[in-house]
Design an enzyme around this catalytic site. Structure first.
Site, PDB file in Angstrom:
ATOM      1  N   ARG A 113       0.810  -1.228   0.000  1.00  0.00           N
ATOM      2  CA  ARG A 113       0.000   0.000   0.000  1.00  0.00           C
ATOM      3  C   ARG A 113       0.840   1.272   0.000  1.00  0.00           C
ATOM      4  NH1 ARG A 113      -2.266  -3.460   3.356  1.00  0.00           N
ATOM      5  NH2 ARG A 113      -4.153  -4.481   2.552  1.00  0.00           N
ATOM      6  N   LYS A 135       2.156  11.112 -11.409  1.00  0.00           N
ATOM      7  CA  LYS A 135       1.176  10.272 -12.115  1.00  0.00           C
ATOM      8  C   LYS A 135       1.852   8.968 -12.505  1.00  0.00           C
ATOM      9  CE  LYS A 135      -1.613  13.566 -14.728  1.00  0.00           C
ATOM     10  NZ  LYS A 135      -2.124  13.774 -16.086  1.00  0.00           N
ATOM     11  N   GLU A 177       8.368  17.694 -26.532  1.00  0.00           N
ATOM     12  CA  GLU A 177       7.784  18.036 -25.238  1.00  0.00           C
ATOM     13  C   GLU A 177       8.392  19.352 -24.720  1.00  0.00           C
ATOM     14  OE1 GLU A 177       4.641  16.807 -23.619  1.00  0.00           O
ATOM     15  OE2 GLU A 177       5.592  14.967 -24.294  1.00  0.00           O
ATOM     16  N   LYS A 205       7.187  22.572 -14.701  1.00  0.00           N
ATOM     17  CA  LYS A 205       6.318  21.451 -14.334  1.00  0.00           C
ATOM     18  C   LYS A 205       6.179  21.375 -12.817  1.00  0.00           C
ATOM     19  CE  LYS A 205       4.628  16.890 -14.979  1.00  0.00           C
ATOM     20  NZ  LYS A 205       4.476  15.695 -15.780  1.00  0.00           N
ATOM     21  N   GLU A 215      -4.677  17.628 -11.096  1.00  0.00           N
ATOM     22  CA  GLU A 215      -5.253  18.075 -12.365  1.00  0.00           C
ATOM     23  C   GLU A 215      -6.690  18.550 -12.228  1.00  0.00           C
ATOM     24  OE1 GLU A 215      -4.003  15.666 -15.641  1.00  0.00           O
ATOM     25  OE2 GLU A 215      -5.108  16.868 -17.082  1.00  0.00           O
ATOM     26  N   ARG A 219      -3.098  22.234 -14.119  1.00  0.00           N
ATOM     27  CA  ARG A 219      -2.226  21.185 -14.645  1.00  0.00           C
ATOM     28  C   ARG A 219      -2.571  20.847 -16.095  1.00  0.00           C
ATOM     29  NH1 ARG A 219       0.281  15.984 -11.306  1.00  0.00           N
ATOM     30  NH2 ARG A 219       1.350  15.066 -13.095  1.00  0.00           N
ATOM     31  N   ASN A 223      -1.144  19.726 -21.077  1.00  0.00           N
ATOM     32  CA  ASN A 223      -1.677  18.963 -22.210  1.00  0.00           C
ATOM     33  C   ASN A 223      -1.678  19.776 -23.501  1.00  0.00           C
ATOM     34  OD1 ASN A 223      -2.205  16.700 -20.626  1.00  0.00           O
ATOM     35  ND2 ASN A 223      -4.196  17.516 -19.992  1.00  0.00           N
ATOM     36  N   HIS A 226      -1.588  18.242 -27.008  1.00  0.00           N
ATOM     37  CA  HIS A 226      -1.777  16.798 -26.828  1.00  0.00           C
ATOM     38  C   HIS A 226      -3.076  16.245 -27.393  1.00  0.00           C
ATOM     39  CE1 HIS A 226       1.842  16.881 -24.481  1.00  0.00           C
ATOM     40  NE2 HIS A 226       1.761  15.590 -24.206  1.00  0.00           N
ATOM     41  N   HIS A 230      -2.768  12.768 -29.202  1.00  0.00           N
ATOM     42  CA  HIS A 230      -3.440  11.536 -28.785  1.00  0.00           C
ATOM     43  C   HIS A 230      -4.268  10.952 -29.920  1.00  0.00           C
ATOM     44  CE1 HIS A 230      -3.093  12.956 -24.330  1.00  0.00           C
ATOM     45  NE2 HIS A 230      -2.040  12.242 -24.698  1.00  0.00           N
ATOM     46  N   HIS A 264       5.934   9.861 -29.445  1.00  0.00           N
ATOM     47  CA  HIS A 264       4.971  10.723 -28.752  1.00  0.00           C
ATOM     48  C   HIS A 264       5.280  12.228 -28.887  1.00  0.00           C
ATOM     49  CE1 HIS A 264       2.217  12.193 -25.693  1.00  0.00           C
ATOM     50  NE2 HIS A 264       3.242  12.808 -25.131  1.00  0.00           N
TER      51      HIS A 264
HETATM   52  N1  LIG Z   1       3.463  10.102 -15.715  1.00  0.00           N
HETATM   53  C1  LIG Z   1       3.477  11.144 -16.525  1.00  0.00           C
HETATM   54  O1  LIG Z   1       3.206  12.271 -16.117  1.00  0.00           O
HETATM   55  C2  LIG Z   1       3.830  10.934 -17.971  1.00  0.00           C
HETATM   56  C3  LIG Z   1       4.051  12.037 -18.804  1.00  0.00           C
HETATM   57  C4  LIG Z   1       4.429  11.796 -20.126  1.00  0.00           C
HETATM   58  C5  LIG Z   1       4.578  10.501 -20.586  1.00  0.00           C
HETATM   59  N2  LIG Z   1       4.337   9.444 -19.757  1.00  0.00           N
HETATM   60  C6  LIG Z   1       4.509   8.059 -20.229  1.00  0.00           C
HETATM   61  O2  LIG Z   1       5.873   7.873 -20.560  1.00  0.00           O
HETATM   62  C7  LIG Z   1       5.991   6.894 -21.587  1.00  0.00           C
HETATM   63  C8  LIG Z   1       6.894   7.408 -22.662  1.00  0.00           C
HETATM   64  O3  LIG Z   1       8.155   7.684 -22.113  1.00  0.00           O
HETATM   65  P1  LIG Z   1       9.458   7.789 -23.038  1.00  0.00           P
HETATM   66  O4  LIG Z   1       9.175   8.685 -24.166  1.00  0.00           O
HETATM   67  O5  LIG Z   1      10.589   8.084 -22.144  1.00  0.00           O
HETATM   68  O6  LIG Z   1       9.541   6.347 -23.687  1.00  0.00           O
HETATM   69  P2  LIG Z   1      10.123   4.949 -23.128  1.00  0.00           P
HETATM   70  O7  LIG Z   1      10.148   4.938 -21.661  1.00  0.00           O
HETATM   71  O8  LIG Z   1       9.364   3.885 -23.838  1.00  0.00           O
HETATM   72  O9  LIG Z   1      11.631   4.984 -23.645  1.00  0.00           O
HETATM   73  C9  LIG Z   1      11.896   4.994 -25.009  1.00  0.00           C
HETATM   74  C10 LIG Z   1      12.983   3.975 -25.380  1.00  0.00           C
HETATM   75  O10 LIG Z   1      14.248   4.451 -24.963  1.00  0.00           O
HETATM   76  C11 LIG Z   1      14.944   3.424 -24.262  1.00  0.00           C
HETATM   77  N3  LIG Z   1      15.858   4.091 -23.352  1.00  0.00           N
HETATM   78  C12 LIG Z   1      15.564   4.662 -22.167  1.00  0.00           C
HETATM   79  N4  LIG Z   1      16.640   5.245 -21.663  1.00  0.00           N
HETATM   80  C13 LIG Z   1      17.653   5.039 -22.531  1.00  0.00           C
HETATM   81  C14 LIG Z   1      19.020   5.426 -22.562  1.00  0.00           C
HETATM   82  N5  LIG Z   1      19.546   6.196 -21.613  1.00  0.00           N
HETATM   83  N6  LIG Z   1      19.752   5.028 -23.622  1.00  0.00           N
HETATM   84  C15 LIG Z   1      19.210   4.315 -24.620  1.00  0.00           C
HETATM   85  N7  LIG Z   1      17.930   3.934 -24.663  1.00  0.00           N
HETATM   86  C16 LIG Z   1      17.160   4.296 -23.609  1.00  0.00           C
HETATM   87  C17 LIG Z   1      13.854   2.626 -23.611  1.00  0.00           C
HETATM   88  O11 LIG Z   1      14.283   1.322 -23.285  1.00  0.00           O
HETATM   89  C18 LIG Z   1      12.794   2.623 -24.685  1.00  0.00           C
HETATM   90  O12 LIG Z   1      13.031   1.601 -25.598  1.00  0.00           O
HETATM   91  C19 LIG Z   1       4.579   6.593 -22.051  1.00  0.00           C
HETATM   92  O13 LIG Z   1       4.164   5.356 -21.528  1.00  0.00           O
HETATM   93  C20 LIG Z   1       3.762   7.742 -21.481  1.00  0.00           C
HETATM   94  O14 LIG Z   1       2.420   7.366 -21.212  1.00  0.00           O
HETATM   95  C21 LIG Z   1       3.985   9.646 -18.462  1.00  0.00           C
HETATM   96 ZN   LIG Z   2       3.345  14.365 -23.697  1.00  0.00          ZN
END
Ligand SMILES: NC(=O)c1ccc[n+]([C@@H]2O[C@H](COP(=O)([O-])OP(=O)(O)OC[C@H]3O[C@@H](n4cnc5c(N)ncnc54)[C@H](O)[C@@H]3O)[C@@H](O)[C@H]2O)c1
Ligand SMILES: [Zn+2]
Length: 363
Positions: A113, A135, A177, A205, A215, A219, A223, A226, A230, A264
């Site tokens: 928990r 999040k 971003e 942020k 949010e 917050r 977006n 976005h 999306h 993304h």
């Molecule tokens: N919680 C939040 O507020 C929030 C905000 C934006 C996005 N997200 C989430 O984040 C995810 C996307 O994150 P992302 O864009 O970082 O993608 P990701 O985490 O999928 O990483 C992209 C790729 O890069 C690789 N990688 C990571 N670090 C590396 C490094 N140092 N060297 C080489 N390769 C590396 C990973 O293994 C992966 O294959 C989505 O699931 C999205 O929903 C969450």
């Molecule tokens: Zn985003």
């Protein structure tokens, strides 16, 4: 470590620092919760970032791509935690991009928990966005991020050295971003050093999250760009990291198989231009401000056009179904008093703006 900056996320007794700089990962031992005796590090194969928490630890590797962001992965992590006897006073450490942070965060939030979490963000996107704000969650086959919660980390580490191994599309995705922040309060982002870019985006942020953790209002400016992003993702024009790798290997054999595909943040870039053009069509901003959007994206080497083959009418349908849209067409749009939510936008105008953006992409 010298040159490492700390930016606070001010959430009362849950406040925490985001440490930014080359070599910041070496600060990890000093960030552990007092009393933690062991750690579980959640990461992915291919992320070769060496971290040493200075206490006993086990590593759990999860898969790549959105398919690995699942309840099955949470079960796998939970079982690994049970097998090593991770206690509620111990710590979970995410070492990866946004996907690892979201999954490890949800695992930490639900383990006994609620177990302390540290995020070591290793993608540019995670450093400026995903690792901060609490999040976390996983996908269902029915949709992204449908199961989740808020669980703030004890600290976030943005070690710029870890970005050296990032592939070009992940750099572009992170810059998409960062471009968003250029229109919601971070001025002069294009000219900044990487360290300053990350720090400025994190600071914004952090301010937004501190003011509106769950949010309720402010917050949602995060977006910006976005809604279309999306829709492009839902319509299949964006792909995740696992698919990128697969596509690279099939492209070598069948070059003709290359489909339009965006990460993304690249989809967000297109969404930013769309949001600016829509705001202009609604008389909220002038052409100069639209040109500013395009200039930032060009400076970041990001495309401004809809991907080839994207159908405006279909994208409008996806935007109507966006979980934040409440059935009508809602956007976060720029205007005389800055970026704000706008409801009930005329679909005819939306489709026309999209059609204009498609024009430029057709060969
Ligand atoms: N919680 C939040 O507020 C929030 C905000 C934006 C996005 N997200 C989430 O984040 C995810 C996307 O994150 P992302 O864009 O970082 O993608 P990701 O985490 O999928 O990483 C992209 C790729 O890069 C690789 N990688 C990571 N670090 C590396 C490094 N140092 N060297 C080489 N390769 C590396 C990973 O293994 C992966 O294959 C989505 O699931 C999205 O929903 C969450
Ligand atoms: Zn985003």
């Amino acid at each position: 470590v010298s040159g490492v900056r700390a930016i606070g996320v001010e959430l009362g007794d849950r406040r925490y620092d985001v440490l930014i700089g080359a070599g910041a990962r070496h600060e990890l031992p000093g960030l552990l919760p007092p009393g933690a005796r062991r750690a579980v590090i959640v990461t992915q194969p291919g992320i070769e970032v060496a971290v040493d928490p200075g206490i006993e630890y086990d590593v759990v590797e999860i898969g790549r791509g959105e398919e690995a962001k699942s309840l099955a992965t949470i079960e796998k992590i939970g079982r690994a935690m049970a097998q090593v006897g991770l206690a509620r006073s111990d710590v979970v450490i995410a070492v990866g991009g946004g996907l690892v942070c979201d999954v490890a965060g949800f695992a930490a939030a639900t383990w006994h928990r609620g177990t302390p979490l540290l995020n070591v963000a290793t993608t540019l996107l995670a450093q400026v966005d995903a690792a901060i704000g609490g999040k976390c969650g996983v996908n269902l086959p029915e949709g992204k991020n449908l199961v989740g919660t808020y669980w703030q980390p004890r600290a976030v580490i943005c070690d710029l050295d870890t970005l050296e191994s990032l592939p070009p599309e992940e750099w572009r995705s992170g810059r998409g971003e960062i471009a968003k922040y250029a229109f919601i309060g971070v001025d002069g982002v294009v000219e900044m050093s990487l360290a300053d870019q990350v720090a400025a985006c994190v600071a914004l942020k952090a301010r937004v999250v501190a003011a509106d953790e769950r949010e309720g209002g402010l917050r949602m400016i995060l977006n910006y760009g976005h809604t279309l992003a999306h829709a492009l993702e839902a319509a299949g024009f964006a792909i995740d990291a696992a698919e990128t790798a697969l596509q690279a290997s099939t492209d070598a054999m069948y070059p003709a198989s290359r489909q339009p595909s965006l990460r993304h943040g690249e989809a967000v870039a297109v969404g930013l231009v769309f949001a600016a053009r829509l705001a202009a069509a609604l008389g909220r901003i002038g052409p100069d401000r639209v040109a500013e959007h395009e200039a930032v994206l060009r400076a970041f080497d990001l495309g401004c056009d809809l991907p080839f083959g994207a159908d405006p009418a279909r994208l409008v349908e996806y935007m109507r179904r966006d979980k934040k849209a409440h059935g009508d067409l809602s956007f976060v749009l720029d205007g005389p008093s800055g970026v704000e939510p706008v409801r009930g936008v005329d679909p005819v105008v939306v489709e026309r703006v999209l059609a204009e953006m498609a024009g430029a992409g057709v060969p």
